[in-house]
Structure formats: C-alpha cells, structure tokens
Design an enzyme around this catalytic site. Structure first.
Site, PDB file in Angstrom:
ATOM      1  N   GLN A  46      20.540  21.647  22.616  1.00 51.55           N
ATOM      2  CA  GLN A  46      21.400  20.568  22.127  1.00 51.55           C
ATOM      3  C   GLN A  46      21.783  20.833  20.674  1.00 51.55           C
ATOM      4  O   GLN A  46      21.148  20.331  19.748  1.00 51.55           O
ATOM      5  CB  GLN A  46      20.641  19.237  22.245  1.00 51.55           C
ATOM      6  CG  GLN A  46      21.448  18.022  21.899  1.00 51.55           C
ATOM      7  CD  GLN A  46      22.511  17.741  22.927  1.00 51.55           C
ATOM      8  OE1 GLN A  46      22.213  17.600  24.098  1.00 51.55           O
ATOM      9  NE2 GLN A  46      23.741  17.650  22.497  1.00 51.55           N
ATOM     10  N   PHE A  47      22.836  21.632  20.463  1.00 48.77           N
ATOM     11  CA  PHE A  47      23.229  21.971  19.095  1.00 48.77           C
ATOM     12  C   PHE A  47      23.651  20.748  18.293  1.00 48.77           C
ATOM     13  O   PHE A  47      23.563  20.740  17.074  1.00 48.77           O
ATOM     14  CB  PHE A  47      24.339  23.038  19.090  1.00 48.77           C
ATOM     15  CG  PHE A  47      25.713  22.518  19.365  1.00 48.77           C
ATOM     16  CD1 PHE A  47      26.547  22.150  18.326  1.00 48.77           C
ATOM     17  CD2 PHE A  47      26.176  22.396  20.666  1.00 48.77           C
ATOM     18  CE1 PHE A  47      27.817  21.672  18.573  1.00 48.77           C
ATOM     19  CE2 PHE A  47      27.440  21.927  20.924  1.00 48.77           C
ATOM     20  CZ  PHE A  47      28.271  21.561  19.875  1.00 48.77           C
ATOM     21  N   THR A  48      24.084  19.690  18.966  1.00 50.35           N
ATOM     22  CA  THR A  48      24.571  18.511  18.244  1.00 50.35           C
ATOM     23  C   THR A  48      23.466  17.776  17.492  1.00 50.35           C
ATOM     24  O   THR A  48      23.759  16.905  16.681  1.00 50.35           O
ATOM     25  CB  THR A  48      25.289  17.528  19.191  1.00 50.35           C
ATOM     26  OG1 THR A  48      24.373  17.066  20.175  1.00 50.35           O
ATOM     27  CG2 THR A  48      26.482  18.195  19.861  1.00 50.35           C
TER      28      THR A  48
END
Length: 141
Positions: free
Chosen positions: A74-76
């Site tokens: 989950q890069f966010t």
C-alpha cells in the site's frame, strides 16, 4: 516501513474478478507501505512485530493462536496531503524498491510459522474485510 493493522474476522483481495488472497476467521489484515530508507532488516523487524503484537481477542497474538495474516502492499500509506488538494507520493519508495521489501515481510512471517496470504503488487485490488472491534493500529519500524 509503515503498516496499518486491522483485527479481522476474515478478509480477501480480488483482482480483475479473481480472489488472489483470502483469510477466514480471526486474523490480521495488514497494509504495508515502504519508504526510501527501508531495508530487509526493517522488513524482518516488521514481520516479528506483526507476528507477536497482542491485538487479537483476549490480548493474544497471531503467534499465540496461529491466526492468519493478509498482507497487502500500500504505497499510499506514505501519501502527504498537507498542502493543496492532491496528495504527493514523494515519500513512497518506487515499485522496484518496495516490492522486494513487501515480499521480504511475507517471507519472514512465513519463516516464523505464519500462514500468510497476499494481494498482488501494483494491481488494482479490491479489499474486503470484516473489522473486528473495530480495531485498527499503525505500526512503524
């Protein structure tokens, strides 16, 4: 590394209509974000923390009750929305750096004896879960 950990009674990830990862019963759904200075050692540290953190029913850990984990990149989690109306992703590590480190978290969990399911790195995923509590905690290493 940063992880959002949710105690769940089941969770799954679907990509293009196909279930690619699913856990049933009590366990953890873990969203993992990677930043530029993360290392395999930090990935191992995060795995140990996820396996032993006492957030399940009766203050148990996954290692205490052999509870499964669903780990999803989950890069966010490293998005920054303090300025303007669009978040920036400058603190998120690029895919070629992040993917092996998320894989290392999964590998280290499995080495510890965990049953781990995963999402698909970089895919447009649909995550569904039943949050038990609700109970959500952020873990950083």
């Amino acid at each position: 590394m940063r992880a959002v950990v949710q105690r769940v009674d089941g969770a799954k990830v679907v990509v293009a209509g196909e279930t690619v990862g699913e856990i049933t019963g009590e366990g953890l759904c873990v969203l993992v974000g990677v930043t530029h200075d993360d290392t395999p050692e930090k990935a191992a540290q995060l795995a140990r923390k996820l396996w032993s953190v006492r957030v399940l029913e009766d203050e148990k850990s996954c290692s205490d009750v052999a509870a499964p984990l669903l780990v999803i990149s989950q890069f966010t989690l490293y998005g920054d929305a303090r300025k303007g109306r669009r978040p920036t992703w400058n603190a998120a590590a690029p895919g070629p750096v992040a993917e092996p480190l998320v894989d290392e978290v999964v590998a280290q969990l499995r080495k510890l004896g965990a049953h781990v399911e995963t999402g698909r790195f970089g895919a447009d995923m649909r995550v569904s879960l039943t949050n038990h509590g609700p109970f959500t905690v952020i873990v950083e290493v």
